[in-house]
Design a protein around this motif. Structure first.
Motif, PDB file in Angstrom:
ATOM      1  N   GLY A 128     136.945  66.324 -30.426  1.00  0.00           N
ATOM      2  CA  GLY A 128     136.071  65.697 -29.451  1.00  0.00           C
ATOM      3  C   GLY A 128     136.340  66.092 -28.017  1.00  0.00           C
ATOM      4  N   LYS A 129     137.248  67.028 -27.783  1.00  0.00           N
ATOM      5  CA  LYS A 129     137.558  67.454 -26.419  1.00  0.00           C
ATOM      6  C   LYS A 129     136.889  68.795 -26.134  1.00  0.00           C
ATOM      7  N   ALA A 130     136.559  69.013 -24.878  1.00  0.00           N
ATOM      8  CA  ALA A 130     135.915  70.258 -24.471  1.00  0.00           C
ATOM      9  C   ALA A 130     136.927  71.400 -24.518  1.00  0.00           C
ATOM     10  N   VAL A 131     136.453  72.574 -24.910  1.00  0.00           N
ATOM     11  CA  VAL A 131     137.303  73.755 -24.974  1.00  0.00           C
ATOM     12  C   VAL A 131     137.257  74.451 -23.626  1.00  0.00           C
ATOM     13  N   GLU A 132     138.412  74.687 -23.026  1.00  0.00           N
ATOM     14  CA  GLU A 132     138.494  75.366 -21.731  1.00  0.00           C
ATOM     15  C   GLU A 132     138.544  76.873 -21.951  1.00  0.00           C
ATOM     16  N   ASP A 133     137.796  77.617 -21.157  1.00  0.00           N
ATOM     17  CA  ASP A 133     137.820  79.075 -21.246  1.00  0.00           C
ATOM     18  C   ASP A 133     139.051  79.610 -20.532  1.00  0.00           C
ATOM     19  N   ASP A 134     139.636  80.661 -21.110  1.00  0.00           N
ATOM     20  CA  ASP A 134     140.768  81.310 -20.476  1.00  0.00           C
ATOM     21  C   ASP A 134     140.269  82.229 -19.374  1.00  0.00           C
ATOM     22  N   GLU A 135     141.006  82.291 -18.291  1.00  0.00           N
ATOM     23  CA  GLU A 135     140.610  83.139 -17.168  1.00  0.00           C
ATOM     24  C   GLU A 135     140.997  84.596 -17.376  1.00  0.00           C
ATOM     25  N   ASP A 136     141.919  84.888 -18.312  1.00  0.00           N
ATOM     26  CA  ASP A 136     142.412  86.247 -18.488  1.00  0.00           C
ATOM     27  C   ASP A 136     141.631  87.030 -19.547  1.00  0.00           C
ATOM     28  N   VAL A 137     140.429  86.577 -19.893  1.00  0.00           N
ATOM     29  CA  VAL A 137     139.615  87.262 -20.890  1.00  0.00           C
ATOM     30  C   VAL A 137     138.927  88.464 -20.240  1.00  0.00           C
ATOM     31  N   ASP A 138     138.976  89.617 -20.918  1.00  0.00           N
ATOM     32  CA  ASP A 138     138.385  90.835 -20.370  1.00  0.00           C
ATOM     33  C   ASP A 138     136.864  90.820 -20.462  1.00  0.00           C
ATOM     34  N   LYS A 139     136.324  90.299 -21.561  1.00  0.00           N
ATOM     35  CA  LYS A 139     134.875  90.304 -21.770  1.00  0.00           C
ATOM     36  C   LYS A 139     134.237  89.070 -21.163  1.00  0.00           C
ATOM     37  N   LYS A 140     133.019  89.248 -20.685  1.00  0.00           N
ATOM     38  CA  LYS A 140     132.242  88.102 -20.222  1.00  0.00           C
ATOM     39  C   LYS A 140     131.624  87.409 -21.425  1.00  0.00           C
ATOM     40  N   PRO A 141     131.378  86.113 -21.348  1.00  0.00           N
ATOM     41  CA  PRO A 141     130.703  85.448 -22.463  1.00  0.00           C
ATOM     42  C   PRO A 141     129.257  85.904 -22.578  1.00  0.00           C
ATOM     43  N   PHE A 142     128.710  85.797 -23.779  1.00  0.00           N
ATOM     44  CA  PHE A 142     127.325  86.186 -24.035  1.00  0.00           C
ATOM     45  C   PHE A 142     126.396  85.216 -23.324  1.00  0.00           C
ATOM     46  N   THR A 143     125.412  85.749 -22.625  1.00  0.00           N
ATOM     47  CA  THR A 143     124.475  84.930 -21.862  1.00  0.00           C
ATOM     48  C   THR A 143     123.069  85.130 -22.392  1.00  0.00           C
ATOM     49  N   CYS A 144     122.343  84.016 -22.610  1.00  0.00           N
ATOM     50  CA  CYS A 144     120.944  84.107 -22.998  1.00  0.00           C
ATOM     51  C   CYS A 144     120.199  82.916 -22.413  1.00  0.00           C
ATOM     52  N   TYR A 145     118.887  83.024 -22.383  1.00  0.00           N
ATOM     53  CA  TYR A 145     118.032  81.995 -21.804  1.00  0.00           C
ATOM     54  C   TYR A 145     117.294  81.260 -22.912  1.00  0.00           C
ATOM     55  N   LEU A 146     117.131  79.961 -22.750  1.00  0.00           N
ATOM     56  CA  LEU A 146     116.483  79.143 -23.763  1.00  0.00           C
ATOM     57  C   LEU A 146     114.973  79.276 -23.682  1.00  0.00           C
ATOM     58  N   ASP A 147     114.371  79.594 -24.829  1.00  0.00           N
ATOM     59  CA  ASP A 147     112.917  79.732 -24.932  1.00  0.00           C
ATOM     60  C   ASP A 147     112.445  78.704 -25.960  1.00  0.00           C
ATOM     61  N   VAL A 148     111.783  77.652 -25.491  1.00  0.00           N
ATOM     62  CA  VAL A 148     111.317  76.603 -26.389  1.00  0.00           C
ATOM     63  C   VAL A 148     109.841  76.745 -26.737  1.00  0.00           C
ATOM     64  N   GLY A 149     109.184  77.747 -26.197  1.00  0.00           N
ATOM     65  CA  GLY A 149     107.785  77.970 -26.551  1.00  0.00           C
ATOM     66  C   GLY A 149     106.865  76.978 -25.851  1.00  0.00           C
ATOM     67  N   LEU A 150     105.922  76.447 -26.598  1.00  0.00           N
ATOM     68  CA  LEU A 150     104.929  75.531 -26.030  1.00  0.00           C
ATOM     69  C   LEU A 150     105.382  74.089 -26.012  1.00  0.00           C
ATOM     70  N   LYS A 151     106.554  73.799 -26.559  1.00  0.00           N
ATOM     71  CA  LYS A 151     107.078  72.434 -26.576  1.00  0.00           C
ATOM     72  C   LYS A 151     107.425  71.995 -25.160  1.00  0.00           C
ATOM     73  N   ARG A 152     107.261  70.723 -24.883  1.00  0.00           N
ATOM     74  CA  ARG A 152     107.684  70.153 -23.604  1.00  0.00           C
ATOM     75  C   ARG A 152     109.162  69.823 -23.698  1.00  0.00           C
ATOM     76  N   THR A 153     109.901  70.115 -22.642  1.00  0.00           N
ATOM     77  CA  THR A 153     111.330  69.829 -22.637  1.00  0.00           C
ATOM     78  C   THR A 153     111.607  68.500 -21.952  1.00  0.00           C
ATOM     79  N   THR A 154     112.792  67.974 -22.206  1.00  0.00           N
ATOM     80  CA  THR A 154     113.205  66.721 -21.562  1.00  0.00           C
ATOM     81  C   THR A 154     114.405  67.013 -20.691  1.00  0.00           C
ATOM     82  N   THR A 155     114.643  66.161 -19.711  1.00  0.00           N
ATOM     83  CA  THR A 155     115.825  66.304 -18.880  1.00  0.00           C
ATOM     84  C   THR A 155     116.975  65.578 -19.566  1.00  0.00           C
ATOM     85  N   GLY A 156     118.037  66.278 -19.800  1.00  0.00           N
ATOM     86  CA  GLY A 156     119.189  65.637 -20.442  1.00  0.00           C
ATOM     87  C   GLY A 156     119.658  66.370 -21.635  1.00  0.00           C
TER      88      GLY A 156
END
Length: 146
Positions: free
Chosen positions: A118-146
């Motif tokens: 139940g605890k958050a995992v902290e990222d190490d600062e000494d990692v050579d690779k950047k984490p994978f980044t992508c953008y959320l595409d929900v299509g025609l659905k309406r999104t909620t805040t939260g």
């Protein structure tokens, strides 16, 4: 002269109500200084009986799928019912993330939490690779805040 002679029909997927091209253009548009680097997006689709998630990037000849997962696969991991609820969507996100990291050979770099506490995992600062980044595409659905 015919009244509708100069009438231009919309794109087929726009007429069917499947694609919002205004939003799609902003999701796939890549900065010119990044040259031919793909811009990845996490496509999430909710149907009445299934949840589908895909990591997709765009090319001129069509979109390419890097990884995919859907809720019907969760029965292999012990989840038989409730495949369209909030917790199933969370499980699909975890499944596609682990699949993608193993496909890109980043699963040893970003291990995640080994035991659920139940605890958050902290990222190490000494990692050579950047984490994978992508953008959320929900299509025609309406999104909620939260």
């Amino acid at each position: 002269k015919a009244y509708f002679k100069r009438f231009q029909v919309k794109f087929r997927r726009r007429r069917e109500g499947k694609t919002d091209y205004f939003a799609r253009k902003r999701l796939i548009w890549q900065d010119k200084n990044k040259y031919n680097t793909p811009k990845y997006r996490l496509v999430a689709r909710f149907t009445n009986k299934n949840i589908i998630a895909q990591i997709v990037y765009a090319r001129l000849d069509g979109d390419r799928i890097l990884a995919s997962a859907d809720a019907s696969e969760l029965s292999r991991y012990g989840l038989k019912v409730g495949l369209t609820n909030y917790s199933a969507a969370y499980c699909i996100g975890l499944l596609i993330a682990r699949r993608l990291l193993s496909q890109l050979k980043m699963d040893n770099v970003f291990k995640g939490s080994l035991e659920p506490n139940g605890k958050a995992v902290e990222d190490d600062e000494d990692v050579d690779k950047k984490p994978f980044t992508c953008y959320l595409d929900v299509g025609l659905k309406r999104t909620t805040t939260g």
